[in-house]
Design a protein around this motif. Structure first.
Motif, mmCIF file in Angstrom:
data_model
loop_
_atom_site.group_PDB
_atom_site.id
_atom_site.type_symbol
_atom_site.label_atom_id
_atom_site.label_comp_id
_atom_site.label_asym_id
_atom_site.label_seq_id
_atom_site.Cartn_x
_atom_site.Cartn_y
_atom_site.Cartn_z
ATOM 1 N N LYS A 296 0.863 -1.202 -0.049
ATOM 2 C CA LYS A 296 0.108 -0.118 0.012
ATOM 3 C C LYS A 296 0.915 1.390 0.079
ATOM 4 O O LYS A 296 1.776 1.334 0.933
ATOM 5 C CB LYS A 296 -0.964 0.019 1.121
ATOM 6 C CG LYS A 296 -2.069 -1.005 1.019
ATOM 7 C CD LYS A 296 -3.306 -0.583 2.007
ATOM 8 C CE LYS A 296 -4.546 -1.355 1.854
ATOM 9 N NZ LYS A 296 -5.761 -0.800 2.594
ATOM 10 N N VAL A 297 0.778 2.123 -0.837
ATOM 11 C CA VAL A 297 1.498 3.305 -1.275
ATOM 12 C C VAL A 297 0.820 4.316 -1.336
ATOM 13 O O VAL A 297 -0.385 4.469 -1.939
ATOM 14 C CB VAL A 297 2.575 3.072 -2.298
ATOM 15 C CG1 VAL A 297 3.392 1.718 -2.337
ATOM 16 C CG2 VAL A 297 1.802 3.010 -3.520
ATOM 17 N N LEU A 298 1.345 5.625 -1.110
ATOM 18 C CA LEU A 298 0.622 6.931 -1.506
ATOM 19 C C LEU A 298 0.524 7.056 -2.912
ATOM 20 O O LEU A 298 1.486 6.863 -3.640
ATOM 21 C CB LEU A 298 1.678 8.217 -0.920
ATOM 22 C CG LEU A 298 1.516 8.180 0.524
ATOM 23 C CD1 LEU A 298 2.883 8.906 1.070
ATOM 24 C CD2 LEU A 298 0.428 8.728 1.313
ATOM 25 N N TRP A 307 -3.677 13.219 -0.617
ATOM 26 C CA TRP A 307 -3.209 11.798 -0.727
ATOM 27 C C TRP A 307 -4.051 10.936 -0.120
ATOM 28 O O TRP A 307 -4.611 11.242 0.811
ATOM 29 C CB TRP A 307 -1.870 11.906 -0.666
ATOM 30 C CG TRP A 307 -0.996 12.772 -1.514
ATOM 31 C CD1 TRP A 307 -0.708 14.274 -1.065
ATOM 32 C CD2 TRP A 307 -0.142 12.508 -2.471
ATOM 33 N NE1 TRP A 307 -0.024 14.711 -2.025
ATOM 34 C CE2 TRP A 307 0.600 13.675 -2.583
ATOM 35 C CE3 TRP A 307 0.101 11.304 -3.103
ATOM 36 C CZ2 TRP A 307 1.388 13.690 -3.646
ATOM 37 C CZ3 TRP A 307 1.104 11.379 -4.021
ATOM 38 C CH2 TRP A 307 1.775 12.427 -4.383
ATOM 39 N N SER A 308 -3.818 9.565 -0.673
ATOM 40 C CA SER A 308 -4.357 8.324 -0.007
ATOM 41 C C SER A 308 -3.557 7.498 -0.164
ATOM 42 O O SER A 308 -2.219 7.308 -0.822
ATOM 43 C CB SER A 308 -6.029 8.153 -0.591
ATOM 44 O OG SER A 308 -6.455 7.097 0.069
ATOM 45 N N TYR A 309 -3.729 6.001 0.100
ATOM 46 C CA TYR A 309 -3.320 4.886 -0.079
ATOM 47 C C TYR A 309 -3.773 3.912 -0.919
ATOM 48 O O TYR A 309 -4.943 3.891 -0.968
ATOM 49 C CB TYR A 309 -2.556 4.394 1.189
ATOM 50 C CG TYR A 309 -1.643 5.055 1.896
ATOM 51 C CD1 TYR A 309 -0.356 4.683 1.931
ATOM 52 C CD2 TYR A 309 -2.219 5.792 3.045
ATOM 53 C CE1 TYR A 309 0.460 5.295 2.788
ATOM 54 C CE2 TYR A 309 -1.198 6.555 3.734
ATOM 55 C CZ TYR A 309 -0.015 6.327 3.764
ATOM 56 O OH TYR A 309 1.039 6.864 4.372
#
Length: 460
Positions: A296-298, A307-309
């Motif tokens: 899980k990355v930005l 921003w989210s993941y």
């Protein structure tokens, strides 16, 4: 621009454009420098040859050649980044004819006395890429496009309130109310004329480059003085600022892949075919690697300021639609600007992916009401291509401007001397002799003194 037109023009599978009639290919656009530099004592061939970063000549108009409003100008060619100086400049007087409408609603252009013309002034900088041709065409063409567009609306510009019908007819008695309710003013007609002129010029450049077998594009920064107001139109990453004794006012915004990320991502979201399966529209803090799969990355998408993941999928490993940071950001790994003129034939290296669908030729227009300012002799607008702003901040430029003008009040050529001094400060040494940053790019600078608006109305 309709979705249907966009699909036909840019998306695969649509109908092919109608073939052009066969004819001889046009000659390539000849290279030249701005006309007002003639007689400046340095020929293009001498300036453009063998350029060491520390010995590039700075050119400015010959003494005795007056630009509109006694404006100053200077330029320097790049440090062997390209064969030619890809910047271009233009300035002059705008004479706008008035149109009358006959009973049969046919339009006749009238020849009137010069004092009955609506007149203004025009300064423009064009920063070319992929060769000098697009910038040269823009410098030769945009002012004519603008004059035509202004002539089409001049009756509305000089009216107390722009009429609903330019012919003067009133189909609905409430028309003035509807115009007022929309808040439509004369300056909105000038803004529309600038926007239409940029679009018209872009079309001309596309046709001319195709006909001559040349490629390239350019940014465009234009200042137009009309009816006591200064209109600054920008498509690209050049910049204009107002410098006064106690004020710095930014008159333009830079348009880069980063500043227009959401617009560009949204276009790729609506028309994913534009990426041909080779790019991902999503933005990540860095380019993802195989080891990121399943993590899980930005990230962020077209609808997000924040921003989210997300969990990384294989499609996320493709090259990003926008990659890099700051001045290194590139659209489709190719172009550093998101607005400008030309680039109709530009494609991603070794692919058939076009960049033109992502590029806008429409400028952002800022209006400065000069008549409302209490002007002083040192109040100037500084217009420059990105080569200046790469190494000097707005505050540094303003400090240099104020200091120079205060110390050179009696020099009639001080605004060109100021433009030259600003360029010298991009070449690694400031006025104190200390080492500074070096701009290896072409640099072009106009310095427009607002206090001189009723003087020096020479045109070229």
């Amino acid at each position: 621009m309709s979705a249907g037109w966009f699909r036909r023009r840019f998306l695969p599978g649509g109908p092919l454009p109608e073939p052009r009639p066969a004819g001889p290919r046009s000659s390539p656009v000849p290279y030249h420098r701005p006309r007002f530099l003639r007689g400046s004592g340095s020929s293009p061939s001498a300036s453009d040859a063998s350029r060491r970063p520390d010995s590039r000549p700075v050119r400015s108009p010959a003494r005795g050649r007056t630009l509109p409003w006694s404006a100053g100008y200077a330029e320097i060619i790049n440090a062997e980044k390209s064969e030619f100086n890809e910047d271009q400049a233009a300035c002059g007087k705008l004479c706008i004819r008035r149109c009358e409408f006959g009973i049969a609603e046919d339009q006749e252009w009238l020849t009137v006395c010069p004092e009955e013309f609506l007149t203004g002034h025009y300064w423009a900088l064009f920063d070319g890429h992929g060769g000098p041709a697009a910038a040269i065409l823009a410098a030769n063409t945009l002012h004519s496009c603008l004059r035509r567009q202004l002539e089409a609306v001049v009756e509305g510009m000089v009216a107390t309130q722009p009429p609903m019908h330019l012919s003067g007819r009133s189909v609905c008695s409430s028309d003035p109310h509807f115009v007022e309710e929309k808040g439509i003013r004369a300056e909105d007609l000038v803004i529309g004329a600038l926007e239409n002129a940029f679009q018209e010029c872009d079309d001309v450049i596309g046709r001319e480059l195709e006909a001559s077998g040349q490629v390239g594009g350019c940014t465009a920064l234009v200042a137009v003085s009309l009816q006591g107001k200064l209109y600054v139109a920008n498509a690209g990453d050049s910049r204009a600022i107002l410098v006064r004794r106690d004020e710095i006012r930014v008159l333009s915004s830079e348009f880069t892949p980063e500043t227009e990320r959401q617009r560009i991502q949204q276009l790729a979201f609506i028309y994913p075919e534009l990426l041909a399966g080779e790019f991902t529209r999503l933005e990540f803090p860095r380019r993802l690697k195989g080891d990121d799969l399943g993590q899980k990355v930005l990230f962020r998408d077209h609808h997000m300021n924040g921003w989210s993941y997300k969990q990384v999928e294989k499609s996320d490993l493709k090259y990003p639609l926008i990659h890099g940071q700051g001045r290194q950001a590139r659209l489709l790994g190719t172009l550093a600007v998101s607005r400008g003129l030309g680039d109709h034939q530009l494609r991603v290296l070794d692919t058939n992916i076009q960049l033109k669908p992502f590029l806008l030729s429409i400028p952002q227009v800022t209006v400065l009401d000069v008549d409302q300012l209490v002007l002083e002799e040192e109040d100037v607008v500084v217009m420059a291509t990105d080569g200046l702003w790469d190494v000097l901040s707005n505050e540094q430029v303003a400090r240099l401007v104020r200091s120079f003008l205060t110390d050179n009040r009696e020099d009639p050529h001080r605004f060109s001397e100021l433009a030259k001094m600003l360029i010298h400060n991009t070449q690694g040494k400031d006025d104190g002799g200390t080492e500074g940053q070096v701009s290896y790019d072409d640099v072009s600078v106009f310095v427009i003194p607002l206090h001189s608006q009723d003087q020096g109305s020479g045109g070229h």
